[in-house]
Design a protein around this motif. Structure first.
Motif: not given
Length: 315
Positions: A8, A11-12, A56-57, A59, A81-82, A104, A306
């Motif tokens: 996360f 991704a964040w 996973q993530n 995207n 998507q987390e 997102l 990612d």
């Protein structure tokens, strides 16, 4: 196998740096995204066609020049998507910042509209939060869960009730278990027994405990819910980072790392960002994929896709 927080974070961080407008984001250099897409294509070719690939993530990979990349879109079967709604910036139960959430959603909405299932992993607890997620899923068509820990280390009550329905495709899934860190169980036998005694439609799991893997027979047994219905079993596999607790890790790498290891992830000890396009690393991942194939899992959760964002930002 402490993974989820790191995923996360990546991704964040990427999303916060990205532009709100998808089209503007994809005016930037596509080199490292394309390299990750190519790697995922190779993993698709490395296994049987019926096996499932879930990203996973990451995207943003599904877009090129601001629109859905139809060529890559067909390579995978679903995405996740987390912390879309809860768990923002590693704050348990914290609602995700609206700006980040919209960024997102700008990716996953067109992915869903183009026909790909979306699984949403949130971190929190509470009846209010659960009711909100259920209502959002009705509107969006996503399948969400609310995990009780960032570590994804335990069983939990799903948002949608269990059924004895046979689950033969991801589109049938109404609930899922995401359990990536089984250290809280006493051993591989306890881990297996507790998974076997559940009725989730979809298991997304780490298929080993302390270096010991489930057997093919155990994976087959896990494909049957406790109530008798069939379900799907997906194994976790990180492809953008190397982990020093994996069977492939060599102790000598702590002193002299291979050239394809870029650096240790500052947010998680033991996880190393890799140059995922280097043939040596690709071969390690493909060999691991074949090991999972031999267990007869239904497919793989491809995590840390990612990681390209690190190279986007630093090269």
């Amino acid at each position: 196998m402490k993974k989820t927080i790191l995923f996360f974070c990546a991704a964040w961080s990427w999303a916060l740096l990205s532009c709100f407008c998808v089209a503007e984001e994809f005016s930037s250099n596509e080199l490292y995204k394309d390299r990750m897409k190519d790697f995922i294509r190779e993993l698709r070719a490395n296994t049987t066609q019926e096996r499932i690939l879930i990203t996973q993530n990451g995207n943003e990979l599904y877009f090129k020049n601001g629109v859905v990349d139809t060529d890559f879109f067909a390579v995978t079967n679903a995405t996740t998507q987390e912390s879309l709604y809860y768990g923002d910036v590693l704050k348990f139960n914290a609602p995700t910042d609206k700006k980040l959430q919209n960024e997102l959603l700008a990716y996953i909405r067109p992915i869903k509209e183009s026909g790909k299932p979306i699984f949403v992993i949130n971190y929190g607890k509470g009846r209010k939060q659960r009711n909100f997620l259920v209502s959002e899923d009705v509107k969006t068509g996503y399948v969400s869960e609310l995990l009780p820990t960032f570590e994804a280390s335990e069983l939990y009550e799903p948002l949608q009730q269990y059924t004895a329905d046979d689950i033969t495709a991801l589109s049938d899934v109404k609930n899922f278990l995401c359990l990536l860190n089984p250290e809280k169980f006493s051993d591989i036998h306890d881990y297996y027994a507790q998974l076997k005694n559940t009725d989730y439609d979809l298991l997304i799991i780490e298929p080993s405990y302390d270096g010991v893997f489930f057997t093919k027979e155990q994976i087959h047994a896990l494909k049957k819910k406790n109530n008798g219905g069939t379900r799907i079993v997906i194994a976790y596999m990180s492809i953008g980072e190397a982990e020093d607790y994996r069977y492939y890790w060599q102790n000598t790498w702590h002193k002299k790392k291979p050239v394809w290891i870029e650096k240790e992830n500052k947010d998680w000890n033991g996880n190393y960002i890799v140059r995922y396009w280097v043939p040596e690393w690709k071969e390690i991942v493909k060999t691991y994929q074949k090991k999972l194939d031999d267990l007869d899992v239904d497919g793989y959760l491809l995590d840390t896709v990612d990681s390209h964002s690190y190279f986007d930002d630093n090269y």
